[in-house]
Design a protein around this motif. Structure first.
Motif, PDB file in Angstrom:
ATOM      1  N   GLU A 140      18.995  22.371  -1.993  1.00 53.07           N
ATOM      2  CA  GLU A 140      18.630  21.395  -3.324  1.00 53.07           C
ATOM      3  C   GLU A 140      18.206  22.172  -4.260  1.00 53.07           C
ATOM      4  N   PRO A 141      18.202  21.866  -5.657  1.00 50.86           N
ATOM      5  CA  PRO A 141      18.582  22.406  -6.918  1.00 50.86           C
ATOM      6  C   PRO A 141      17.499  23.539  -6.948  1.00 50.86           C
ATOM      7  N   PHE A 142      17.732  24.452  -7.910  1.00 51.45           N
ATOM      8  CA  PHE A 142      16.136  25.229  -8.081  1.00 51.45           C
ATOM      9  C   PHE A 142      15.959  24.839  -9.345  1.00 51.45           C
ATOM     10  N   ALA A 143      17.182  25.879  -9.956  1.00 50.62           N
ATOM     11  CA  ALA A 143      17.085  25.847 -11.397  1.00 50.62           C
ATOM     12  C   ALA A 143      18.628  25.722 -11.755  1.00 50.62           C
ATOM     13  N   VAL A 144      18.505  25.823 -13.419  1.00 49.61           N
ATOM     14  CA  VAL A 144      19.997  25.516 -14.138  1.00 49.61           C
ATOM     15  C   VAL A 144      20.139  27.345 -15.130  1.00 49.61           C
ATOM     16  N   ILE A 145      20.777  27.541 -15.457  1.00 46.10           N
ATOM     17  CA  ILE A 145      20.674  28.906 -15.796  1.00 46.10           C
ATOM     18  C   ILE A 145      22.141  28.495 -16.699  1.00 46.10           C
ATOM     19  N   ALA A 146      21.627  28.731 -18.200  1.00 49.42           N
ATOM     20  CA  ALA A 146      22.716  29.086 -19.000  1.00 49.42           C
ATOM     21  C   ALA A 146      23.016  29.786 -19.366  1.00 49.42           C
ATOM     22  N   LEU A 147      24.576  30.303 -19.425  1.00 48.74           N
ATOM     23  CA  LEU A 147      25.571  31.742 -19.416  1.00 48.74           C
ATOM     24  C   LEU A 147      26.205  31.785 -21.068  1.00 48.74           C
ATOM     25  N   GLY A 148      26.230  33.174 -21.669  1.00 50.60           N
ATOM     26  CA  GLY A 148      27.423  33.176 -22.295  1.00 50.60           C
ATOM     27  C   GLY A 148      27.636  34.312 -23.381  1.00 50.60           C
ATOM     28  N   ARG A 149      28.288  33.977 -24.012  1.00 53.78           N
ATOM     29  CA  ARG A 149      28.175  35.028 -25.181  1.00 53.78           C
ATOM     30  C   ARG A 149      27.019  34.669 -26.588  1.00 53.78           C
ATOM     31  N   PRO A 150      25.997  35.249 -26.855  1.00 56.53           N
ATOM     32  CA  PRO A 150      24.887  35.308 -27.818  1.00 56.53           C
ATOM     33  C   PRO A 150      25.160  34.157 -28.537  1.00 56.53           C
ATOM     34  N   GLU A 151      25.228  33.390 -29.439  1.00 53.37           N
ATOM     35  CA  GLU A 151      25.505  33.316 -30.782  1.00 53.37           C
ATOM     36  C   GLU A 151      25.164  34.823 -31.805  1.00 53.37           C
ATOM     37  N   VAL A 152      23.921  35.543 -31.628  1.00 55.59           N
ATOM     38  CA  VAL A 152      23.366  35.749 -32.498  1.00 55.59           C
ATOM     39  C   VAL A 152      22.523  36.948 -31.599  1.00 55.59           C
ATOM     40  N   GLU A 153      22.661  37.819 -32.024  1.00 53.72           N
ATOM     41  CA  GLU A 153      21.955  39.269 -31.037  1.00 53.72           C
ATOM     42  C   GLU A 153      20.867  38.889 -30.690  1.00 53.72           C
ATOM     43  N   PRO A 154      20.332  39.074 -29.367  1.00 55.11           N
ATOM     44  CA  PRO A 154      18.819  38.867 -28.872  1.00 55.11           C
ATOM     45  C   PRO A 154      18.112  39.757 -29.258  1.00 55.11           C
ATOM     46  N   VAL A 155      16.851  39.087 -29.632  1.00 59.11           N
ATOM     47  CA  VAL A 155      15.598  39.331 -30.246  1.00 59.11           C
ATOM     48  C   VAL A 155      14.954  40.025 -28.430  1.00 59.11           C
ATOM     49  N   ALA A 156      15.043  40.277 -27.854  1.00 55.56           N
ATOM     50  CA  ALA A 156      13.852  40.216 -27.416  1.00 55.56           C
ATOM     51  C   ALA A 156      12.189  40.774 -27.810  1.00 55.56           C
ATOM     52  N   LYS A 157      11.451  40.351 -26.773  1.00 51.79           N
ATOM     53  CA  LYS A 157      10.255  40.080 -27.622  1.00 51.79           C
ATOM     54  C   LYS A 157       9.551  41.331 -27.013  1.00 51.79           C
ATOM     55  N   GLY A 158      10.620  41.738 -25.715  1.00 57.25           N
ATOM     56  CA  GLY A 158      10.540  43.563 -24.954  1.00 57.25           C
ATOM     57  C   GLY A 158       9.283  44.079 -25.199  1.00 57.25           C
ATOM     58  N   LYS A 159       7.598  43.343 -26.541  1.00 56.52           N
ATOM     59  CA  LYS A 159       7.050  44.501 -26.277  1.00 56.52           C
ATOM     60  C   LYS A 159       6.500  45.104 -24.954  1.00 56.52           C
ATOM     61  N   ASP A 160       5.621  46.373 -24.661  1.00 55.33           N
ATOM     62  CA  ASP A 160       5.029  46.100 -23.357  1.00 55.33           C
ATOM     63  C   ASP A 160       3.949  45.550 -23.668  1.00 55.33           C
ATOM     64  N   ARG A 161       4.344  44.659 -22.198  1.00 52.40           N
ATOM     65  CA  ARG A 161       2.737  44.048 -22.228  1.00 52.40           C
ATOM     66  C   ARG A 161       1.647  44.034 -21.257  1.00 52.40           C
ATOM     67  N   TYR A 162       2.032  45.450 -20.583  1.00 54.66           N
ATOM     68  CA  TYR A 162       1.240  45.910 -19.821  1.00 54.66           C
ATOM     69  C   TYR A 162      -0.067  45.890 -20.248  1.00 54.66           C
ATOM     70  N   GLU A 163      -2.113  45.513 -19.668  1.00 57.13           N
ATOM     71  CA  GLU A 163      -3.367  45.362 -20.288  1.00 57.13           C
ATOM     72  C   GLU A 163      -3.727  45.821 -18.762  1.00 57.13           C
ATOM     73  N   GLU A 164      -4.071  47.548 -19.412  1.00 58.06           N
ATOM     74  CA  GLU A 164      -5.116  47.365 -18.299  1.00 58.06           C
ATOM     75  C   GLU A 164      -5.910  47.068 -17.755  1.00 58.06           C
ATOM     76  N   ASP A 165      -6.433  46.140 -18.646  1.00 55.61           N
ATOM     77  CA  ASP A 165      -7.945  45.278 -17.963  1.00 55.61           C
ATOM     78  C   ASP A 165      -8.085  44.139 -16.644  1.00 55.61           C
ATOM     79  N   ARG A 166      -5.932  44.450 -16.654  1.00 59.74           N
ATOM     80  CA  ARG A 166      -5.598  43.339 -15.944  1.00 59.74           C
ATOM     81  C   ARG A 166      -5.188  44.189 -14.305  1.00 59.74           C
ATOM     82  N   VAL A 167      -5.657  45.229 -14.716  1.00 66.56           N
ATOM     83  CA  VAL A 167      -5.377  46.352 -13.655  1.00 66.56           C
ATOM     84  C   VAL A 167      -6.469  46.700 -12.860  1.00 66.56           C
ATOM     85  N   HIS A 168      -6.983  46.371 -11.337  1.00 67.70           N
ATOM     86  CA  HIS A 168      -8.086  46.771 -10.966  1.00 67.70           C
ATOM     87  C   HIS A 168      -7.488  47.858  -9.879  1.00 67.70           C
TER      88      HIS A 168
END
Length: 167
Positions: A136-164
């Motif tokens: 069964e097909p699960f996903a399609v992953i499109a790949l190649g050389r980026p047209e423009v340099e990707p800007v990752a949202k890459g911020k740290d998403r760590y949230e202490e209030d979600r840790v128990h």
């Protein structure tokens, strides 16, 4: 953790092709994913020709980036002979994430376009790639050389209030 924080969904690509070695590195990364009971439920179809990439782009309203990609990888999930079929979806997700992270390390762009569990999308992709029953097909992953340099949202998403913390 650089690849994790640099990863971004890339939907537009240059015309530059990808090498066989790059594709194999991506597949090797996917196959290195953990899986329940080491069942490794994955098999892959690799599309590079424009006609197939165009068809894949039409298989889902969210798969448009496949049309402009240098390559698309279609990870498929075996449905027979698995020790733990109920967790194969988690195995496949880990596999796809590994491919996305390897793309970052290779300087490639990638975007994960979900196909499962939508029956119509799965049937369309299955027909395009010629997947047999039990795969069964699960996903399609499109790949190649980026047209423009990707800007990752890459911020740290760590949230202490979600840790128990348990003592």
């Amino acid at each position: 953790m650089d690849a994790i924080f640099k990863r971004a969904s890339v939907r537009k690509f240059t015309d530059e092709p990808m090498t066989d070695d790059e594709v194999r590195a991506l597949l090797r990364a996917g196959m290195a994913a953990p899986s329940g009971g080491n069942q490794q439920p994955w098999e892959f179809y690799v599309a590079r020709d424009r006609a197939t990439l165009q068809l894949l782009s039409e298989a889902s309203p969210y798969a448009k980036p496949a049309a402009g990609a240098a390559c698309a990888i279609v990870p498929c999930m075996r449905t027979e002979g698995l020790r733990f079929p109920e967790i194969a979806v988690q195995d496949m997700s880990a596999c796809v994430e590994n491919i996305l992270l390897e793309a970052v390390d290779l300087g490639l762009g990638a975007v994960w376009m979900g196909i499962a569990p939508e029956p119509d999308r799965m049937a369309a992709v299955s027909e395009i790639v010629g997947a047999p029953a039990g795969l069964e097909p699960f996903a399609v992953i499109a790949l190649g050389r980026p047209e423009v340099e990707p800007v990752a949202k890459g911020k740290d998403r760590y949230e202490e209030d979600r840790v128990h913390w348990l003592s």
